[in-house]
Design a protein around this motif. Structure first.
Motif, PDB file in Angstrom:
ATOM      1  N   LEU A 134     -24.803  -8.213   8.610  1.00  0.00           N
ATOM      2  CA  LEU A 134     -25.493  -7.178   7.919  1.00  0.00           C
ATOM      3  C   LEU A 134     -24.757  -6.527   6.988  1.00  0.00           C
ATOM      4  O   LEU A 134     -23.626  -6.009   7.345  1.00  0.00           O
ATOM      5  CB  LEU A 134     -26.091  -6.097   8.680  1.00  0.00           C
ATOM      6  CG  LEU A 134     -27.886  -7.039   9.058  1.00  0.00           C
ATOM      7  CD1 LEU A 134     -28.231  -4.815   9.810  1.00  0.00           C
ATOM      8  CD2 LEU A 134     -28.655  -6.931   7.896  1.00  0.00           C
ATOM      9  N   HIS A 135     -25.008  -6.389   5.718  1.00  0.00           N
ATOM     10  CA  HIS A 135     -23.990  -5.127   4.515  1.00  0.00           C
ATOM     11  C   HIS A 135     -25.367  -5.005   3.868  1.00  0.00           C
ATOM     12  O   HIS A 135     -26.398  -5.277   3.293  1.00  0.00           O
ATOM     13  CB  HIS A 135     -23.980  -7.023   4.070  1.00  0.00           C
ATOM     14  CG  HIS A 135     -22.756  -5.520   2.878  1.00  0.00           C
ATOM     15  ND1 HIS A 135     -21.785  -5.267   2.452  1.00  0.00           N
ATOM     16  CD2 HIS A 135     -23.067  -5.344   1.395  1.00  0.00           C
ATOM     17  CE1 HIS A 135     -21.463  -4.407   1.734  1.00  0.00           C
ATOM     18  NE2 HIS A 135     -22.591  -4.856   1.201  1.00  0.00           N
ATOM     19  N   LEU A 136     -25.511  -2.970   3.839  1.00  0.00           N
ATOM     20  CA  LEU A 136     -25.663  -2.260   3.029  1.00  0.00           C
ATOM     21  C   LEU A 136     -24.991  -1.661   2.756  1.00  0.00           C
ATOM     22  O   LEU A 136     -24.154  -1.855   2.234  1.00  0.00           O
ATOM     23  CB  LEU A 136     -26.565  -1.460   3.745  1.00  0.00           C
ATOM     24  CG  LEU A 136     -27.174  -0.215   3.905  1.00  0.00           C
ATOM     25  CD1 LEU A 136     -28.313  -0.937   3.072  1.00  0.00           C
ATOM     26  CD2 LEU A 136     -27.729   1.043   4.961  1.00  0.00           C
TER      27      LEU A 136
ATOM     28  N   LEU B 140     -29.762  -4.817   0.375  1.00  0.00           N
ATOM     29  CA  LEU B 140     -29.347  -5.328   2.109  1.00  0.00           C
ATOM     30  C   LEU B 140     -29.354  -6.668   1.647  1.00  0.00           C
ATOM     31  O   LEU B 140     -30.227  -7.955   1.565  1.00  0.00           O
ATOM     32  CB  LEU B 140     -30.840  -4.788   2.848  1.00  0.00           C
ATOM     33  CG  LEU B 140     -30.676  -4.979   4.251  1.00  0.00           C
ATOM     34  CD1 LEU B 140     -29.290  -4.585   5.207  1.00  0.00           C
ATOM     35  CD2 LEU B 140     -32.116  -5.113   5.065  1.00  0.00           C
ATOM     36  N   HIS B 141     -27.952  -7.281   2.610  1.00  0.00           N
ATOM     37  CA  HIS B 141     -27.804  -8.584   2.992  1.00  0.00           C
ATOM     38  C   HIS B 141     -27.787  -8.709   4.114  1.00  0.00           C
ATOM     39  O   HIS B 141     -27.194  -7.678   4.958  1.00  0.00           O
ATOM     40  CB  HIS B 141     -26.330  -9.006   2.432  1.00  0.00           C
ATOM     41  CG  HIS B 141     -25.905  -8.550   0.548  1.00  0.00           C
ATOM     42  ND1 HIS B 141     -25.050  -8.809   0.333  1.00  0.00           N
ATOM     43  CD2 HIS B 141     -27.008  -7.949  -0.376  1.00  0.00           C
ATOM     44  CE1 HIS B 141     -25.374  -8.821  -1.261  1.00  0.00           C
ATOM     45  NE2 HIS B 141     -26.134  -7.957  -1.520  1.00  0.00           N
ATOM     46  N   LEU B 142     -28.982  -9.667   4.484  1.00  0.00           N
ATOM     47  CA  LEU B 142     -28.609 -10.618   5.530  1.00  0.00           C
ATOM     48  C   LEU B 142     -27.698 -12.102   6.029  1.00  0.00           C
ATOM     49  O   LEU B 142     -28.199 -12.976   5.285  1.00  0.00           O
ATOM     50  CB  LEU B 142     -29.533 -11.100   6.651  1.00  0.00           C
ATOM     51  CG  LEU B 142     -29.821 -11.233   8.235  1.00  0.00           C
ATOM     52  CD1 LEU B 142     -28.803 -10.303   9.060  1.00  0.00           C
ATOM     53  CD2 LEU B 142     -31.356 -11.671   8.677  1.00  0.00           C
ATOM     54  N   VAL B 143     -26.430 -12.268   6.331  1.00  0.00           N
ATOM     55  CA  VAL B 143     -26.087 -13.324   6.044  1.00  0.00           C
ATOM     56  C   VAL B 143     -25.173 -13.854   7.435  1.00  0.00           C
ATOM     57  O   VAL B 143     -25.142 -13.250   8.317  1.00  0.00           O
ATOM     58  CB  VAL B 143     -24.377 -12.910   5.789  1.00  0.00           C
ATOM     59  CG1 VAL B 143     -23.285 -14.006   5.519  1.00  0.00           C
ATOM     60  CG2 VAL B 143     -24.528 -11.940   4.084  1.00  0.00           C
TER      61      VAL B 143
ATOM     62  N   LEU C 160     -24.526 -18.510   4.080  1.00  0.00           N
ATOM     63  CA  LEU C 160     -26.221 -18.300   3.174  1.00  0.00           C
ATOM     64  C   LEU C 160     -26.817 -16.640   3.902  1.00  0.00           C
ATOM     65  O   LEU C 160     -27.045 -16.230   4.831  1.00  0.00           O
ATOM     66  CB  LEU C 160     -27.333 -19.077   3.965  1.00  0.00           C
ATOM     67  CG  LEU C 160     -28.333 -19.292   3.961  1.00  0.00           C
ATOM     68  CD1 LEU C 160     -28.651 -19.726   2.436  1.00  0.00           C
ATOM     69  CD2 LEU C 160     -29.530 -20.260   4.340  1.00  0.00           C
ATOM     70  N   SER C 161     -27.127 -16.143   2.793  1.00  0.00           N
ATOM     71  CA  SER C 161     -27.554 -14.782   2.894  1.00  0.00           C
ATOM     72  C   SER C 161     -29.065 -14.741   1.837  1.00  0.00           C
ATOM     73  O   SER C 161     -29.239 -15.012   0.515  1.00  0.00           O
ATOM     74  CB  SER C 161     -26.704 -14.347   1.598  1.00  0.00           C
ATOM     75  OG  SER C 161     -26.700 -12.971   1.633  1.00  0.00           O
ATOM     76  N   VAL C 162     -29.189 -13.446   3.015  1.00  0.00           N
ATOM     77  CA  VAL C 162     -31.099 -13.558   2.033  1.00  0.00           C
ATOM     78  C   VAL C 162     -31.128 -12.351   1.586  1.00  0.00           C
ATOM     79  O   VAL C 162     -30.125 -10.978   2.288  1.00  0.00           O
ATOM     80  CB  VAL C 162     -32.123 -13.533   3.394  1.00  0.00           C
ATOM     81  CG1 VAL C 162     -33.566 -13.156   2.712  1.00  0.00           C
ATOM     82  CG2 VAL C 162     -32.259 -15.090   4.392  1.00  0.00           C
ATOM     83  N   GLU C 163     -30.997 -11.687   0.305  1.00  0.00           N
ATOM     84  CA  GLU C 163     -30.968 -10.307  -0.036  1.00  0.00           C
ATOM     85  C   GLU C 163     -32.128  -9.141  -0.358  1.00  0.00           C
ATOM     86  O   GLU C 163     -33.192 -10.633  -1.211  1.00  0.00           O
ATOM     87  CB  GLU C 163     -29.880 -10.155  -1.378  1.00  0.00           C
ATOM     88  CG  GLU C 163     -28.378 -11.389  -0.553  1.00  0.00           C
ATOM     89  CD  GLU C 163     -27.736 -11.019  -1.824  1.00  0.00           C
ATOM     90  OE1 GLU C 163     -26.226 -12.103  -1.482  1.00  0.00           O
ATOM     91  OE2 GLU C 163     -27.967 -11.128  -2.780  1.00  0.00           O
TER      92      GLU C 163
END
Length: 416
Positions: free
Chosen positions: A383-385, A410-413, A39-42
């Motif tokens: 985290l993915h930036l 920016l992704h918080l996964v 589940l990712s908030v982007e």
């Protein structure tokens, strides 16, 4: 023609009936079950205002990718992997797709191994980093990302035979998927919005035309080689001018039937990787809408420095050249481009990785800079930036419409 459509529709229905029968039968005899996913908030931010009215400078969303795996006592399995995105910046990015929903069985016959996948699946061919040139079985989900080429699910029968002599894969497909495109408020789009409700095809049978593909792969010492053929509807449409139901100008995607022959190879020589992808394609149209058979290739190398400066980190340096025989009439941005990248893998407990790259067009002034960083911040969260900068975009370049669409994402996964 109507009889053929009925037959093809019946064949596809039979595929899913068999998958459903297995799933129902397996429920009573389940040996293994696994529910996983992410589940990712982007959030994606564009520093500059859009080139066209109505385009937004910020978009946030949520992505859910659950995955169910069920296996019976005989080792047969069923995999289900839907994809769901909600996006507040572009209505076209809010979409649902069935990435995978297939039955898998395997066995051995006369000392040779066989495997069959029946249903909806995704397949990847190729070895290069900058462009997945020979990868053609699945359609690109373009609203997801402009350069990474994420793919959608494809209905297929996929048979694999393997032995000491290599592996042969055979594919039978139907139900063509139209490429996704941004909407009116979306960024990274064309001056006119693409109307996917009016997709057209070269033949009357449309999206239900049968498609066929095959690939042979084998390792020769330190070299891995794959040759492939595809006969079906192109995954890349020609965009034709049209008018929507309200009388406004739009672009209408039109797909033709093509035949593609592909080659991919990778040679490992110590810290070096040498990579090649090449194709010859017949039946396609160029940027002018003219039928033009052509060849294209991606040639590159990757060198890895292990234990950089005595640390646990590895540094990989990558260089690739992309060529398209159609030149400025190519329907993509890779007609004569040099790709350079550096990837630093820290090999720490948090799986920290940093990648930077530049794509330079030799025929224009266009350059694309990218930066990515990923890091796990706890047991299940990461985290993915990502940042992409479009520089000096040439007015004659296909990406000119996106000249103001550099962005930071920016992704918080959460991984389960």
């Amino acid at each position: 023609m109507p009889n053929r459509i009925v037959f093809q529709s019946g064949l596809l229905a039979a595929v899913f009936v068999h998958v459903a029968v297995f799933a129902g039968d397996a429920v009573a005899r389940i040996e293994a079950r696994e529910l996983s996913g992410r589940l990712s908030v982007e959030s994606r931010w564009f520093p500059r205002t859009g080139a066209y009215p109505g385009q937004r400078s910020h978009g946030s969303g949520v992505v859910a990718e659950p995955r169910l795996y069920v296996e019976d006592a005989r080792g047969r399995s069923f995999t289900l992997a839907p994809f769901l995105r909600f996006d507040a910046g572009d209505e076209r990015r809010t979409h649902v797709d069935l990435r995978e929903a297939y039955f898998l069985a395997f066995g051995e016959i006369r000392g040779q191994e066989w495997e069959v996948r029946l249903g909806v699946d995704r397949v990847f061919w190729g070895v290069t980093e900058s462009r997945h040139l020979v990868n053609i079985v699945n359609q690109i989900d373009l609203v997801e990302h402009p350069y990474r080429e994420p793919t959608m699910g494809q209905a297929m029968v996929h048979l694999t035979l393997s032995g000491d002599w290599g592996a042969v894969e055979l594919f039978g497909m139907t139900w063509h998927r139209a490429r996704t495109f941004p909407g009116n408020s979306g960024r990274l789009r064309f001056p006119l919005v693409v109307d996917n409700k009016r997709v057209s095809y070269e033949r009357d049978a449309g999206r239900w035309q049968p498609e066929f593909a095959a690939r042979y792969s084998r390792s020769y010492g330190e070299m891995d080689v794959g040759v492939s053929v595809f006969d079906g509807i192109s995954r890349e449409p020609l965009l034709l001018p049209g008018v929507d139901t309200g009388g406004g100008p739009v672009l209408i995607p039109d797909y033709e039937r093509i035949r593609q022959f592909g080659l991919d190879a990778q040679l490992t020589a110590g810290p070096w990787l040498f990579k090649l992808e090449g194709l010859g394609r017949a039946g396609a149209r160029d940027r002018r809408g003219v039928d033009e058979d052509y060849v294209a290739s991606t040639l590159g190398a990757e060198y890895t420095v292990y234990s950089l400066l005595g640390s646990a980190a590895d540094l990989s340096l990558i260089g690739e050249w992309n060529y398209d025989g159609r030149g400025r009439n190519a329907t993509n941005i890779f007609q004569n481009d040099l790709f350079l990248a550096a990837r630093l893998a820290f090999n720490d407990v948090n799986s920290t990785e940093v990648i930077g790259s530049v794509m330079n067009d030799f025929d224009t002034t266009t350059r694309v800079l990218t930066f990515e960083m990923s890091r796990r911040i706890s047991g299940r969260f990461s985290l993915h930036l990502e940042a992409i900068a479009l520089l000096d975009v040439d007015a004659g370049d296909l990406s000119y419409a996106s000249r103001r669409d550099s962005f930071v994402e920016l992704h918080l996964v959460y991984n389960h």
